[in-house]
Every structure is written in C-alpha cells, then in structure tokens.
Design a protein around this motif. Sequence first.
Motif, short mmCIF file in Angstrom:
data_model
loop_
_atom_site.label_atom_id
_atom_site.label_comp_id
_atom_site.label_asym_id
_atom_site.label_seq_id
_atom_site.Cartn_x
_atom_site.Cartn_y
_atom_site.Cartn_z
N GLN A 292 0.87 -1.17 0.00
CA GLN A 292 0.00 0.00 0.00
C GLN A 292 0.90 1.22 0.00
O GLN A 292 1.99 1.20 0.59
N VAL A 293 0.46 2.31 -0.62
CA VAL A 293 1.31 3.50 -0.71
C VAL A 293 1.68 4.02 0.68
O VAL A 293 2.79 4.51 0.88
N ASP A 294 0.81 3.86 1.66
CA ASP A 294 1.12 4.33 3.01
C ASP A 294 2.26 3.56 3.66
O ASP A 294 2.83 4.01 4.66
N GLY B 214 -4.13 8.50 -8.38
CA GLY B 214 -2.82 8.35 -7.76
C GLY B 214 -2.80 8.80 -6.32
O GLY B 214 -3.53 9.71 -5.92
N HIS B 215 -1.93 8.13 -5.55
CA HIS B 215 -1.72 8.47 -4.15
C HIS B 215 -0.22 8.52 -3.89
O HIS B 215 0.52 7.66 -4.37
N VAL B 216 0.20 9.54 -3.14
CA VAL B 216 1.60 9.74 -2.80
C VAL B 216 1.77 9.60 -1.29
O VAL B 216 0.95 10.11 -0.52
N LEU C 98 4.74 6.93 -5.26
CA LEU C 98 3.48 7.26 -5.93
C LEU C 98 2.93 5.98 -6.51
O LEU C 98 3.66 5.21 -7.14
N ASN C 99 1.65 5.74 -6.30
CA ASN C 99 0.97 4.60 -6.92
C ASN C 99 -0.18 5.12 -7.76
O ASN C 99 -1.06 5.80 -7.27
N TRP C 100 -0.11 4.85 -9.07
CA TRP C 100 -1.18 5.18 -10.02
C TRP C 100 -1.90 3.90 -10.39
O TRP C 100 -1.26 2.88 -10.61
N ARG C 101 -3.19 3.97 -10.53
CA ARG C 101 -3.97 2.85 -11.08
C ARG C 101 -4.85 3.42 -12.17
O ARG C 101 -5.52 4.45 -11.96
N TYR C 102 -4.82 2.76 -13.33
CA TYR C 102 -5.58 3.27 -14.48
C TYR C 102 -5.71 2.20 -15.54
O TYR C 102 -5.06 1.16 -15.49
N GLN C 103 -6.58 2.50 -16.50
CA GLN C 103 -6.73 1.65 -17.68
C GLN C 103 -6.22 2.43 -18.88
O GLN C 103 -6.49 3.62 -19.02
N VAL D 208 -6.10 -2.25 -21.12
CA VAL D 208 -5.36 -3.01 -20.12
C VAL D 208 -5.29 -2.21 -18.82
O VAL D 208 -5.38 -0.98 -18.82
N ASP D 209 -5.14 -2.93 -17.72
CA ASP D 209 -5.05 -2.32 -16.40
C ASP D 209 -3.59 -2.12 -16.02
O ASP D 209 -2.77 -3.01 -16.23
N PHE D 210 -3.29 -0.94 -15.45
CA PHE D 210 -1.95 -0.65 -14.95
C PHE D 210 -1.99 -0.42 -13.45
O PHE D 210 -2.85 0.29 -12.94
N ASP D 211 -1.05 -1.04 -12.75
CA ASP D 211 -0.77 -0.76 -11.35
C ASP D 211 0.66 -0.24 -11.35
O ASP D 211 1.62 -1.00 -11.45
N ASP D 212 0.79 1.07 -11.29
CA ASP D 212 2.01 1.79 -11.62
C ASP D 212 2.63 2.38 -10.34
O ASP D 212 1.98 3.17 -9.66
#
Length: 180
Positions: A20-22, A112-114, A119-124, A136-140
Amino acid sequence: MRALLMCCLAGLLLGCAGPQVDDYVREQPRLELKDYFSGELQAWGMFQNRSGVVVKRFHVAMTGTWQGDVGVLDERFTYSDGSTERRVWTLKKQVDGSWRGTADDVVGEAIGHVAGNALNWRYQLRLKVDDSTYVVDFDDWMYLMDGRVMLNRAHMSKWGIDLGQVTLSFYKPVLTEAAE
C-alpha cells in the motif's frame, strides 16, 4: 474442517495483498509531483512479457509545466524499432491530497496516491498492438531515489491476468530550487 478451510482461504487472500502506498510514508526524499515533474526529464524503459522476455525498449523525453495544482506532462516516446508515440498527461491535485490524471489513451482517470517517496497510479490504458487496441489495467509504482532519479515499475494485466511489466528509470538533468 470448515474452520480450517476458512483460515486457509483467509491466508491465501492476505498473501495476495500487495504493498500500500502508506507503507512508504516515512521514506525519504519526500516526493512532490509538482517539483519532480517540472521542466525537462528523460526516461529509459522496457516492457517485459509475463515470461520476463524484453519485448520493447524505449526512451522518453518529457516536459512538465504547472499552473497551481494542475500540471501537464508531455511525454515523447521513441522505441527501439524506431517508432514514436506521444502522450500528454494532465495531472490535478485533489482536496484530499490524491491525484487524478487524464490522457487521450487513458480510459477515464488515473487515480494516484503519494506517501513518502512513493506514488501509486492505477488506471486503464488503450494499448495499440499491431492493428488492434486493447484496454489493459496498470498498477504503476514510482519511487523517488534522490532529487534526480526516480524508478518506475508498472504491472500490466487484463481481466486479472498478468501480461507483463514496464520498468523505467527517470532522470532529471537539472534540479529545480524546490528539489535541491
């Protein structure tokens, strides 16, 4: 027997939980998107399929500009086969401290969360492959290493099936005063 099965299932589900970003809240240096993604940046990266084979290598030249809490990140990709691509992100800081990002090939918004240096981005993303386009799904995940270097690792999947990962190394040749 039922209790044992439930315990095993719970353990399996917990084992699948990722970071988790935290988890990175105490890590330094602290990532400020507006500072790091301001001005000129370079990145070098690769895409590896789920077997670990490098399928594509690329270079990205980027320019980040900001007006308040809204930033534009203009990315210009050059791939090892000579092809090129451009993605222009608009990044907006939210009241709760999260980030929203949009680009022409992103479905909806990236969220996104910092925390700390991460930093964690989640997007398609609409991904073009030959004559077809796939969503496609990204967990960045991005990790600031120092004022100039950031490492990025993104997992790509479709319907929960791992397709591979993208690895990038960002380099900021000139530090802004805020990043020093």
